[in-house]
Scaffold this motif. Structure first.
Motif, PDB file in Angstrom:
ATOM      1  N   ASN A 128       0.847  -1.224   0.038  1.00  0.00           N
ATOM      2  CA  ASN A 128       0.064  -0.002   0.226  1.00  0.00           C
ATOM      3  C   ASN A 128       0.874   1.175   0.212  1.00  0.00           C
ATOM      4  OD1 ASN A 128      -2.349  -1.401   0.292  1.00  0.00           O
ATOM      5  ND2 ASN A 128      -2.705  -1.340   2.174  1.00  0.00           N
ATOM      6  N   THR A 129       0.415   2.229  -0.627  1.00  0.00           N
ATOM      7  CA  THR A 129       1.083   3.492  -0.871  1.00  0.00           C
ATOM      8  C   THR A 129       0.482   4.467   0.119  1.00  0.00           C
ATOM      9  OG1 THR A 129       1.971   2.917  -3.023  1.00  0.00           O
ATOM     10  CG2 THR A 129       1.998   5.442  -2.520  1.00  0.00           C
ATOM     11  N   PRO A 130       1.111   4.960   0.917  1.00  0.00           N
ATOM     12  CA  PRO A 130       0.426   5.945   1.921  1.00  0.00           C
ATOM     13  C   PRO A 130      -0.163   7.188   1.167  1.00  0.00           C
ATOM     14  CG  PRO A 130       2.626   5.505   2.750  1.00  0.00           C
ATOM     15  CD  PRO A 130       2.341   4.876   1.591  1.00  0.00           C
ATOM     16  N   GLN A 131      -1.283   7.535   1.432  1.00  0.00           N
ATOM     17  CA  GLN A 131      -2.113   8.549   0.848  1.00  0.00           C
ATOM     18  C   GLN A 131      -2.387   9.947   1.740  1.00  0.00           C
ATOM     19  OE1 GLN A 131      -2.949   8.487  -2.530  1.00  0.00           O
ATOM     20  NE2 GLN A 131      -1.955   6.287  -2.502  1.00  0.00           N
ATOM     21  N   ASP A 132      -2.456  10.983   1.326  1.00  0.00           N
ATOM     22  CA  ASP A 132      -2.825  12.045   2.301  1.00  0.00           C
ATOM     23  C   ASP A 132      -3.989  11.782   3.144  1.00  0.00           C
ATOM     24  OD1 ASP A 132      -2.452  14.368   3.465  1.00  0.00           O
ATOM     25  OD2 ASP A 132      -2.837  15.619   1.940  1.00  0.00           O
ATOM     26  N   ILE A 133      -4.379  12.326   4.192  1.00  0.00           N
ATOM     27  CA  ILE A 133      -5.403  12.156   4.792  1.00  0.00           C
ATOM     28  C   ILE A 133      -6.279  13.388   5.070  1.00  0.00           C
ATOM     29  CG2 ILE A 133      -4.545   9.866   6.065  1.00  0.00           C
ATOM     30  CD1 ILE A 133      -4.087  11.921   8.565  1.00  0.00           C
ATOM     31  N   THR A 134      -7.690  13.264   5.515  1.00  0.00           N
ATOM     32  CA  THR A 134      -8.312  14.416   5.831  1.00  0.00           C
ATOM     33  C   THR A 134      -7.926  14.962   7.327  1.00  0.00           C
ATOM     34  OG1 THR A 134     -10.109  13.118   6.759  1.00  0.00           O
ATOM     35  CG2 THR A 134     -10.347  13.387   4.544  1.00  0.00           C
ATOM     36  N   GLN A 160      -9.661  12.340   9.698  1.00  0.00           N
ATOM     37  CA  GLN A 160      -8.618  11.215   9.897  1.00  0.00           C
ATOM     38  C   GLN A 160      -7.429  11.360  10.833  1.00  0.00           C
ATOM     39  OE1 GLN A 160      -8.089  10.400   5.559  1.00  0.00           O
ATOM     40  NE2 GLN A 160      -9.387   8.420   5.758  1.00  0.00           N
TER      41      GLN A 160
END
Length: 91
Positions: A2-8, A11
């Motif tokens: 999994n590639t880390p994604q930006d979060i809200t 989150q």
């Protein structure tokens, strides 16, 4: 992998709340001062590892990184003091 994604923002604060909840659980078994020291040490270890393995700010020196992390911590600490009413809003 999994590639880390930006979060809200929601989150982000969910993560914060989970770390605080874990610290509060540890505070039932260990002195608060030691839990606080452990959190700081863990944050320093994690951030140092992330900085060493960074893909951005490659020209940043360790001293510059230290100054940046210190300034960020101070801003967050003061903001939390204000939220608890322990610091005037302009300080």
């Amino acid at each position: 992998m999994n590639t880390p994604q930006d979060i809200t923002e929601d989150q982000f604060f969910e993560l914060v709340d989970r770390f605080v909840a874990q610290a509060n659980e540890f505070g039932q078994r260990f002195p608060q001062s030691r839990v606080s020291a452990a959190i700081l040490f863990a944050a320093a270890r994690f951030n140092a590892f992330q900085w060493v393995n960074r893909s951005q700010l490659l020209q940043q020196t360790p001293d510059e990184a230290t100054i940046a992390f210190r300034a960020e911590y101070e801003a967050m600490f003061r903001e939390n003091l204000r939220s608890f009413g322990a610091l005037a809003s302009g300080a």
